[in-house]
Design a protein around this motif. Structure first.
Motif, short mmCIF file in Angstrom:
data_model
loop_
_atom_site.label_atom_id
_atom_site.label_comp_id
_atom_site.label_asym_id
_atom_site.label_seq_id
_atom_site.Cartn_x
_atom_site.Cartn_y
_atom_site.Cartn_z
N PHE A 1 0.82 -1.21 0.00
CA PHE A 1 0.00 0.00 0.00
C PHE A 1 0.86 1.27 0.00
N GLY A 2 2.15 1.13 0.28
CA GLY A 2 3.00 2.30 0.39
C GLY A 2 2.78 3.07 1.68
N VAL A 3 2.28 2.39 2.70
CA VAL A 3 1.97 3.00 3.99
C VAL A 3 2.90 2.43 5.04
N LYS A 4 3.45 3.28 5.90
CA LYS A 4 4.37 2.88 6.95
C LYS A 4 3.64 2.69 8.28
N VAL A 5 4.35 2.13 9.23
CA VAL A 5 3.86 1.98 10.60
C VAL A 5 4.68 2.88 11.51
N TRP A 6 3.98 3.72 12.27
CA TRP A 6 4.64 4.61 13.23
C TRP A 6 4.17 4.25 14.63
N LEU A 7 5.12 4.00 15.51
CA LEU A 7 4.83 3.63 16.90
C LEU A 7 4.85 4.87 17.79
N GLU A 8 3.78 5.07 18.53
CA GLU A 8 3.73 6.22 19.43
C GLU A 8 4.40 5.92 20.76
N THR A 9 5.08 6.91 21.31
CA THR A 9 5.66 6.81 22.65
C THR A 9 4.49 6.83 23.65
N HIS A 10 4.21 5.68 24.26
CA HIS A 10 2.96 5.56 25.01
C HIS A 10 3.05 4.39 25.98
N GLY A 11 2.30 4.48 27.07
CA GLY A 11 2.15 3.38 28.01
C GLY A 11 3.44 3.00 28.70
N ASP A 12 3.64 1.70 28.90
CA ASP A 12 4.83 1.22 29.59
C ASP A 12 6.08 1.29 28.73
N PHE A 13 5.91 1.68 27.47
CA PHE A 13 7.05 1.81 26.56
C PHE A 13 7.14 3.25 26.04
N ILE B 1 13.99 5.44 24.89
CA ILE B 1 14.79 4.22 24.87
C ILE B 1 13.90 2.99 24.69
N GLU B 2 12.78 2.94 25.41
CA GLU B 2 11.87 1.79 25.29
C GLU B 2 11.26 1.73 23.89
N THR B 3 10.86 2.87 23.36
CA THR B 3 10.27 2.90 22.03
C THR B 3 11.29 2.46 20.98
N LEU B 4 12.50 2.96 21.10
CA LEU B 4 13.55 2.58 20.14
C LEU B 4 13.89 1.11 20.23
N SER B 5 13.80 0.54 21.43
CA SER B 5 14.11 -0.88 21.57
C SER B 5 13.14 -1.73 20.76
N ILE B 6 11.94 -1.25 20.56
CA ILE B 6 10.95 -1.96 19.73
C ILE B 6 11.18 -1.67 18.26
#
Length: 264
Positions: free
Chosen positions: A136-148, A152-157
């Motif tokens: 689809f040409g669509v990316k996934v972006w992870l929000e800095t949220h919750g226990d992560f 550092i926690e977000t980048l580890s994922i």
């Protein structure tokens, strides 16, 4: 820098209402979260056909991100798969709307589970979703949220889920991980794709400039990084019904930005 807002500010509005205020208040884009009270917005008839796409073009507006409710912290593989399937449906709509990415969550370590296992489930699920929607040409972006929430926690994922970027909500980072904007920005670096902004007073949302969140620190670090993506105002009326209406908060933010952002 371009300005957008999340439709958390006006969760029950129709697309014509959302587009009207975006145009009148001087926004460049819209971050779709809820429309007509629905978060699985691919279900809505308004997004069938090309009429709404043309209306957005006529108003010079872009859909800068589709915010899903997808979260991948469950130990139940079937539950994680359900959210991956939801992401696929949203990605198809994102492609039609020329939105670059989907927002997803990590999100919270479930009772009886541990951080390492939860991190693994999240990374594997995001990687799987990214592969399924690549066409689809669509990316996934992870929000800095919750226990992560921390950088550092977000980048580890993200490191374990190639082709994934980060949506930085520095207010989440400060509340949930005690991480100030300068520290978070330094760690996120080139993973940063999209930025949320909001003001807080004692942890509660207030009109921009009326709180104690270090907005100028956020401004300074984005300048230093030469960030030129969207700065997206997140007015969480959906979760805080007692705060002022979108008709007040959305134009207030663009006025505040024009008056304050470019000051030395």
């Amino acid at each position: 820098m371009k300005l957008s807002f999340s439709t958390l500010a006006c969760p029950d509005w129709t697309m014509p209402q959302i587009i009207a205020i975006a145009g009148s208040a001087g926004y460049d884009g819209i971050e779709l979260r809820f429309v007509e009270g629905e978060d699985s917005i691919w279900k809505l008839p308004v997004f069938r056909g090309n009429a709404i796409i043309q209306t957005l073009r006529d108003h010079g507006l872009s859909i800068c991100c589709l915010d899903t409710s997808c979260r991948f912290h469950s130990p139940d593989k079937a539950e994680r798969e359900r959210w991956i399937a939801e992401g696929e449906r949203m990605a198809e709509l994102a492609a039609r709307l020329s939105a670059p990415a989907l927002r997803v969550f990590g999100d919270s370590i479930q009772p009886g589970e541990n951080r390492e296992a939860t991190r693994k489930w999240i990374a594997e699920s995001i990687h799987e979703l990214a592969e399924r929607i690549e066409s689809f040409g669509v990316k996934v972006w992870l929000e800095t949220h919750g226990d992560f929430a921390s950088a550092i926690e977000t980048l580890s994922i993200v490191r374990d889920a190639p082709q994934t970027g980060v949506i930085w909500d520095s207010a989440n980072c400060l509340i949930e991980a005690k991480e100030r904007p300068r520290d978070g920005a330094a760690k996120l670096g080139t993973a940063l794709r999209h930025v949320h902004i909001k003001d807080l007073l004692n942890g509660k949302p207030v009109l921009t400039g009326e709180g104690d969140f270090p907005l100028h620190e956020l401004r300074d670090v984005l300048r230093e990084q030469k960030y030129d993506g969207y700065l997206s105002f997140e007015w969480e009326k959906k979760w805080h019904p007692e705060i002022p209406a979108a008709e007040i908060a959305l134009p207030h933010f663009t006025r505040w930005f024009q008056e304050n952002w470019n000051r030395a």
